[in-house]
Design an enzyme around this catalytic site. Structure first.
Site, PDB file in Angstrom:
ATOM      1  N   HIS A   3       0.866  -1.199   0.000  1.00 45.70           N
ATOM      2  CA  HIS A   3       0.000   0.000   0.000  1.00 45.70           C
ATOM      3  C   HIS A   3       0.899   1.244   0.000  1.00 45.70           C
ATOM      4  O   HIS A   3       1.748   1.348  -0.874  1.00 45.70           O
ATOM      5  CB  HIS A   3      -0.928  -0.108   1.226  1.00 45.70           C
ATOM      6  N   ASP A  61       2.208   5.492  -6.725  1.00 46.28           N
ATOM      7  CA  ASP A  61       3.465   5.487  -5.971  1.00 46.28           C
ATOM      8  C   ASP A  61       4.699   5.477  -6.856  1.00 46.28           C
ATOM      9  O   ASP A  61       5.794   5.811  -6.390  1.00 46.28           O
ATOM     10  CB  ASP A  61       3.493   4.282  -5.019  1.00 46.28           C
ATOM     11  N   HIS A  77      -2.459  -2.607  -9.528  1.00 47.55           N
ATOM     12  CA  HIS A  77      -3.457  -1.977  -8.654  1.00 47.55           C
ATOM     13  C   HIS A  77      -4.662  -2.902  -8.553  1.00 47.55           C
ATOM     14  O   HIS A  77      -5.003  -3.599  -9.508  1.00 47.55           O
ATOM     15  CB  HIS A  77      -3.891  -0.622  -9.233  1.00 47.55           C
TER      16      HIS A  77
END
Ligand code: SDX
Length: 379
Positions: free
Chosen positions: A227, A316, A266
């Site tokens: 995460h 990210d 994802h």
């Protein structure tokens, strides 16, 4: 994990709540993300984090007067309470910044002016959230200076949220392009429907526990490398590859070893994360301003090689490069994700409290049954 008659591994595809805060869909291979009905592309290019946070917490973009009052409340809350300042100076230098942030949120609960309010008090919960937005940023920067052996830099009331944070960490007021890129990254990190850390916050307050307990649960959840922790790992991946020519072989080797490539893939976006698309533009712009596109040239062939496996870059992946360009220490990348996402976490926690039903799924038992207890010496 495919659903088998009511069993959804990892809750994949399960709708556990109705929400009016954000919406994620993939249309024609492109990810679409809206906060309270506004496309993220419009928000990232036209409003700052303060306005996006106000939108998430209050449901509408602020008027000029409302924004002025909100900024005043944020500025008034930026300073840290004494007990937290003492603890930030005493925690061991080896403590991870995400662990320090989790402890900080706990301590901020004890000093919050609304600490005695009912867990269901909507107005008090919004005030608590606004104070957390201001104080988490100061706490992260303050601790980083102490951990680096540097004198902490107090908040500067002439600066907005994004510029003030960068100055408290680096000691420099950022250029307008750097400020805007960082502010945009905070808007893009601010909210994302029922991701794991937001879900943790909702589960926590669904028992009528308090808002701060929900945010502590969310910080602990975001820390994981699957995460929020992925943005720090994404930078390490870039450094491990080290040059454009090594990208193809490095990625092939990692995938052959069944390694997770941090910053890619994802649970919801299977083709494109719209946030990564916007952040990549910020990366190119700031790399050009700094006159060094080395990391952009390394990132590109990695994206191509991983893309061939059907794994798009997620939020990210580019944020790691952007934060490197902005001179932010690597160990602050995930705490920055947290200080941005606290607006979304709090909005969801408040929505959960306002329309609550205890969140309690079932487990399917697959263990042994009907076992007899034998005397201890016969076990
Ligand atoms: C965030 O949910 C959110 O909205 C989160 C977030 C937000 O804003 O809150 O968007 C922020 O957390 C972004 C994701 C950051 N995490 C990473 O970058 C870590 C690397 N990514 C993966 O671990 C993975 O993609 C997940 C965890 C993000 C999603 O994984 P899923 O949906 O559980 O899919 P999976 O793990 O079941 O993988 C499906 C297949 C597997 O192959 P098989 O085992 O079936 O052969 O795809 C492979 C996986 O091995 N796979 C990857 C991969 N991601 C999936 N293989 C290598 N590298 C990857 N990154």
């Amino acid at each position: 994990g495919v659903a088998q008659d009511g069993y959804y591994p990892g809750l994949e595809g399960v709708i556990s709540s109705q929400t009016a805060i954000s919406n994620i869909v993939e249309r024609d291979g492109a990810g679409v993300l809206e906060y309270r009905g506004y496309r993220i592309e419009d928000l990232a290019s036209r409003v700052g984090y303060e306005e996006a946070a106000f939108l998430l917490l209050h449901g509408d973009l602020p008027t000029r007067l409302q924004l002025g009052d909100f900024n005043e409340r944020l500025r008034a809350a930026r300073d840290l309470p004494g007990p937290l300042i003492r603890v930030l100076g005493e925690l061991p230098g080896s403590a991870s910044p995400m662990d320090v942030l989790r402890t900080s949120v706990s301590l901020l609960a004890h000093d919050d002016p609304d600490r005695d309010a009912a867990a269901t008090d909507h107005a008090a919960n919004v005030r608590k959230a606004e104070r957390l937005i201001a104080r988490m940023a100061t706490a992260i920067a303050y601790r980083e200076r102490l951990a680096s052996g540097l004198a902490p830099i107090p908040p500067d009331d002439r600066l907005g949220h994004a510029a003030n944070f960068l100055r408290m960490v680096t000691g420099e007021v950022p250029s307008e392009a750097m400020r805007r890129a960082f502010d945009g990254s905070l808007v893009l990190y601010a909210e994302h429907e029922l991701n794991a850390s937001t879900f943790a916050a909702r589960v926590t307050v669904s028992t009528l526990s308090d808002l701060h307990s929900g945010i502590v649960a969310a910080v602990g959840t975001l820390k994981g490398t699957l995460h929020g922790g992925a943005n720090e790992e994404a930078w390490k991946l870039l450094e491990a590859v080290g040059s454009p020519g090594r990208a193809e072989a490095w990625v092939a080797g990692a995938l052959a070893r069944h390694e997770r490539l941090m910053g890619f893939g994802h649970r919801v976006y299977k083709k494109s994360d719209p946030r990564a698309v916007i952040l990549k533009e910020y990366c190119r712009e700031i790399a050009a301003e700094k006159g060094d596109d080395r990391w952009e040239r390394i990132a590109e062939p990695i994206e191509v090689a991983v893309g061939r496996k059907g794994l798009p870059p997620n939020v990210d992946w580019p944020s790691a490069r952007l934060y490197h360009y902005l001179g932010i220490p690597l160990r602050l990348y995930t705490p920055i994700f947290a200080m941005a996402r606290v607006a979304g976490w709090a909005a969801h926690a408040i929505e959960q409290i306002d329309h609550n039903r205890l969140l309690r799924p079932r487990g399917r038992y697959i263990g042994p049954t009907h076992r007899g207890v034998s005397e201890i010496d016969r076990r």
